[in-house]
Design a protein around this motif. Structure first.
Motif, short mmCIF file in Angstrom:
data_model
loop_
_atom_site.label_atom_id
_atom_site.label_comp_id
_atom_site.label_asym_id
_atom_site.label_seq_id
_atom_site.Cartn_x
_atom_site.Cartn_y
_atom_site.Cartn_z
N PHE A 45 0.83 -1.20 0.00
CA PHE A 45 0.00 0.00 0.00
C PHE A 45 0.87 1.26 0.00
N HIS A 46 1.97 1.21 0.75
CA HIS A 46 2.88 2.36 0.79
C HIS A 46 3.43 2.66 -0.60
N ARG A 47 3.87 1.61 -1.30
CA ARG A 47 4.43 1.80 -2.64
C ARG A 47 3.35 2.27 -3.62
N THR A 48 2.13 1.81 -3.44
CA THR A 48 1.03 2.26 -4.29
C THR A 48 0.79 3.75 -4.11
N LEU A 49 0.81 4.22 -2.86
CA LEU A 49 0.63 5.65 -2.60
C LEU A 49 1.75 6.46 -3.23
N GLU A 50 2.98 5.97 -3.13
CA GLU A 50 4.11 6.66 -3.77
C GLU A 50 3.88 6.75 -5.27
N ARG A 51 3.47 5.65 -5.86
CA ARG A 51 3.24 5.61 -7.31
C ARG A 51 2.15 6.58 -7.73
N LEU A 52 1.16 6.79 -6.87
CA LEU A 52 0.07 7.72 -7.19
C LEU A 52 0.44 9.16 -6.89
N GLY A 53 1.64 9.38 -6.33
CA GLY A 53 2.09 10.74 -6.04
C GLY A 53 1.50 11.33 -4.80
N VAL A 54 1.01 10.50 -3.86
CA VAL A 54 0.44 11.00 -2.62
C VAL A 54 1.56 11.49 -1.71
N SER A 55 1.44 12.72 -1.23
CA SER A 55 2.41 13.27 -0.28
C SER A 55 2.02 12.79 1.12
N LEU A 56 2.89 11.99 1.74
CA LEU A 56 2.58 11.39 3.03
C LEU A 56 3.11 12.26 4.17
N ALA A 57 2.20 12.69 5.03
CA ALA A 57 2.61 13.40 6.24
C ALA A 57 3.14 12.43 7.28
N ASP A 58 2.58 11.22 7.32
CA ASP A 58 3.02 10.20 8.27
C ASP A 58 2.48 8.85 7.80
#
Length: 772
Positions: free
Chosen positions: A683-696
């Protein structure tokens, strides 16, 4: 070890930056470097020059392996500084660190954290423990741009008995020239593993310094008539050698009278020489400025000197030079790389010591593309001759560029070799002692129990009167079984079937031994478990929940008339006979370390691959390991059909209202994300791939049920980190407690709806129907 410690302490006392490097040199890397599965690529380079020469290689690797984590290690402080600026900040690598000392425990510590499938070592960094430990894991080892200097060759020859054994660990050695290929063979490398691919320093892209460069702006203010760059100057190596800074300062003194508009850019090779070079300029009475103290409005009366006491700026400044002297060649240092100024079409002056670049120097000499001198006294005359005859200097520069460009292509050949070795196999990373020793007998017990259970299930195996398709995996944790079952259910419906779904209902709390539920049935998640809830909410098929899948399947057949059953997580549930066995392999973490629990995460040994009819490699959109997995599968089950699959985002769904935001819309900018999955990194890598900026980011155990206080804490932590929303998975959204949205307020919670997509899907479905 005592001598190593003494060396480290002495270096640390002299240089605070070196002191800060010691934890990494003993294998203690940043937590951000830790990987949960194999597949990373680790490139080791020594220092500043090697970092710069490997930039095009890193760009090539990034293009070839877009989903792979790339890490770069260096040995020197200067190399680390340049790597941070030129490699990590530009996104060419995911992490930069100091290479570990060549002790077994330090090297193993780094390997366990990075879990690389491929290790590349630049030039001649032959570290016995590094080479040996890489091969013990099963990772591939590639020596790139290999070269051996004249100075070190006799020592390698004398120790052939030792280095020959070390070089056996290298899967391939890519030498920069035929001469270097022969030298590696002389050192004991197997001839069939050593190839000549060229020097990828020729693939350097001549990019001028950016318009924002303070040095470029300074030169434009000063408006020199000519610019002379003395690059990578070095101190004496042996008695009788000149100090190249002295030689350059003396030559500048001679040239200044005849060229009053001359600007010299003096670039000592080593940072510890910056202050010494400034003292030499001061003593000679030369007007100069230091780059480290350069202000926006600073100017300099000419003739004068800019002391470039910075790291990583030199290569882009060759564009503004009229003449370049390449240091390390008057002193017995073997010379430095003349290719970069040559690719800028600049005339290059070198001394007699170009042993480190013999082939390059010979090519430039043969083309009339450089000016060679034998002593420091000739330096002023050589530079003056080029400044006085600009047309001739330009011709030398053009010939140098043509010579360099004719030898491009080594980077592409190196990347092709890297791809071949990356796909050659999968490494196995064992846990450290003492856990390995403690867990080994437990793993044997696990294997015995698994075999015993399989035998008992086979003895009691029963068959339903409808075809059964099993979807399962070999490892503990998630591989994408639930979305795969949903996709198969939808496809079978489209082809005229009436499918039903059988699932155990992990972690459910219900007095019923089994539950037979119609599509879309509304039942509390606690009674069914989280995965059955996803099946029910899809509305695609009736669902049978219970440990006895044979009884549940019969009930589905009687109540709903299903004509095919999908058995979720059924690969080890062989008490129920199946017609098609589909095995999923997670490309992010294939085969659970290759060992059964508790050493690895396998439920049963890899020999179980042989039972599968069809293998599907999942999460191929966030991993480049599919080729290596296919090769491994072929060893155990050459007759199985192998397909690749990916999860594609469909929409973000607001949890409170159910409102959908179709991809690529995203209703938030910066989010805090959490999940409780078998493989949370997916899920973390999917968010990265979608360009989601993660605060935490927070991870929980698989099937985690979220309690009220837990959600309050999550919301508070994410708000403190600047999150504007919360992001999670559909499975986690199901496992939230009642009133979750109020507990998380004012932050809104969104979950990601995805679709399971199989490449060559028609062929995949035809294979299933053929077996049915």
């Amino acid at each position: 070890m005592p001598w190593l410690l003494l060396y480290f302490v002495s270096r640390a006392c002299a240089n605070r930056d070196y002191a800060r490097s010691l934890p990494e040199r003993f294998g203690f890397l940043s937590p951000s470097c830790r990987q949960t599965g194999p597949g990373a690529i680790w490139l080791h380079v020594v220092s500043l020059g090697e970092v710069l020469s490997c930039l095009e290689l890193l760009r090539g690797l990034r293009r070839e392996f877009p989903q792979t984590r790339l890490f770069v290690s260096t040995s020197t402080v200067a190399g680390r500084s340049v790597a941070e600026e030129k490699v990590k900040r530009t996104g060419l690598a995911d992490g930069v660190f100091y290479a570990p000392a060549d002790t077994v425990w330090a090297v193993r510590s780094v390997l366990r954290k990075l879990r690389p499938s491929l290790v590349l070592v630049a030039e001649t960094e032959i570290w016995p423990n590094l080479f040996r430990e890489v091969k013990r894991t099963g990772a591939s080892l590639l020596v790139v741009n290999g070269r051996v200097s004249d100075r070190t060759l006799p020592r390698y020859r004398a120790l052939r008995w030792f280095f020959g054994a070390v070089l056996l660990a290298a899967d391939r050695i890519l030498a920069e020239s035929e001469t270097m290929r022969k030298r590696f063979v002389e050192m004991g490398a197997p001839p069939e593993r050593v190839r000549t691919v060229g020097n990828f320093k020729f693939d350097f892209e001549a990019r001028p310094a950016s318009v924002e460069s303070p040095v470029r702006a300074f030169v434009e203010r000063v408006r020199p008539a000519a610019v002379w760059i003395a690059a990578s100057t070095m101190p004496p190596a042996v008695a009788g050698d000149p100090d190249e800074d002295d030689a350059v300062v003396a030559a500048f003194g001679e040239l200044a009278a005849r060229h009053p508009g001359l600007l010299l850019i003096l670039v000592p090779r080593k940072p510890e020489r910056f202050d010494l070079a400034a003292d030499k300029l001061e003593a000679a009475g030369v007007r100069y400025l230091r780059r480290s103290r350069l202000q926006e409005s600073d100017s300099l009366a000419l003739p004068g000197v800019l002391l470039l006491d910075s790291i990583g700026e030199l290569s882009g400044l060759f564009a503004i030079a009229d003449v370049v002297f390449m240091g390390g060649s008057l002193a017995s240092r073997g010379g430095h790389n003349p290719i970069e100024p040559a690719l800028f079409s600049k005339p290059v002056v070198t001394g007699p010591h170009m042993e480190n670049f013999q082939a390059v120097a010979a090519d430039l000499r043969a083309a009339g593309a450089s000016v060679e001198i034998t002593t420091a006294r000739e330096l002023a005359g050589a530079v003056q001759g080029l400044l006085d005859a600009p047309d001739g200097a330009h011709q030398i520069g053009y010939r140098g560029r043509a010579t360099a460009e004719a030898q491009r292509g080594a980077t592409g050949r190196t990347v092709a070799a890297a791809r071949q070795l990356y796909d050659a196999g999968l490494p196995r990373y064992r846990p450290a002692q003492p856990w390995l020793a403690l867990s080994w007998p437990l793993a044997r017990v696990w294997m015995w129990g698994a075999r015993r259970r399989q035998r008992r299930q086979l003895d009691r195996q029963r068959r339903l009167d409808v075809p059964v398709i099993s979807v399962g995996n070999l490892t503990m944790g998630g591989t994408g079984k639930t979305p795969c079952v949903l996709r198969l259910t939808a496809d079978l419906r489209q082809r005229g079937h009436m499918p039903g779904i059988l699932t155990r209902g992990y972690a459910r709390h219900s007095p019923e031994k089994q539950m037979i539920l119609p599509p879309g049935a509304e039942v509390p998640a606690g009674r069914t478990g989280d995965e059955p809830q996803i099946f029910l909410r899809s509305g695609l098929a009736p669902v049978g929940v219970g440990a006895n899948r044979w009884a549940a399947g019969g009930a589905l057949r009687r109540e709903f008339g299903v004509d095919v059953l999908l058995l979720d997580d059924g690969f080890q549930h062989i008490v129920l006979a199946r017609d098609v066995d589909i095995l999923l392999v997670d490309a992010l973490s294939p085969f659970g370390g290759g060992t059964v629990f508790p050493i690895g995460r396998l439920r049963e040994p890899l020999a179980g691959l042989a039972r599968a009819h069809i293998l599907v490699i999942t999460r191929c959109e966030i991993s480049d390991l599919a080729g290596a997995i296919e090769r491994e599968v072929g060893v155990w089950n050459p007759s199985a059909s192998v397909f690749r699959a990916r999860l594609e985002p469909k929409a973000w769904v607001e949890h409170r209202s159910g409102r959908r935001f179709p991809h690529p819309q995203r209703p938030f900018d910066r989010a805090g994300a959490f999940c409780g999955l078998g493989n949370p990194q997916a899920f973390h890598r999917t968010l990265e791939r979608l360009g989601v900026s993660l605060a935490d980011w927070l991870e929980f155990d698989d099937h985690h049920r979220y309690r009220p206080q837990e959600l309050r804490n999550i919301a508070a932590q994410f708000r403190a980190r600047g999150a504007a929303a919360l992001a999670t998975t559909e499975k986690d959204a199901i496992n939230l407690c009642e009133g979750a949205d109020d507990l998380l307020a004012p932050l809104l919670l969104y979950w990601l709806d995805t679709a399971f997509v199989v490449d060559r899907e028609d062929e995949f479905l035809r294979e299933i129907e053929r077996r049915l």
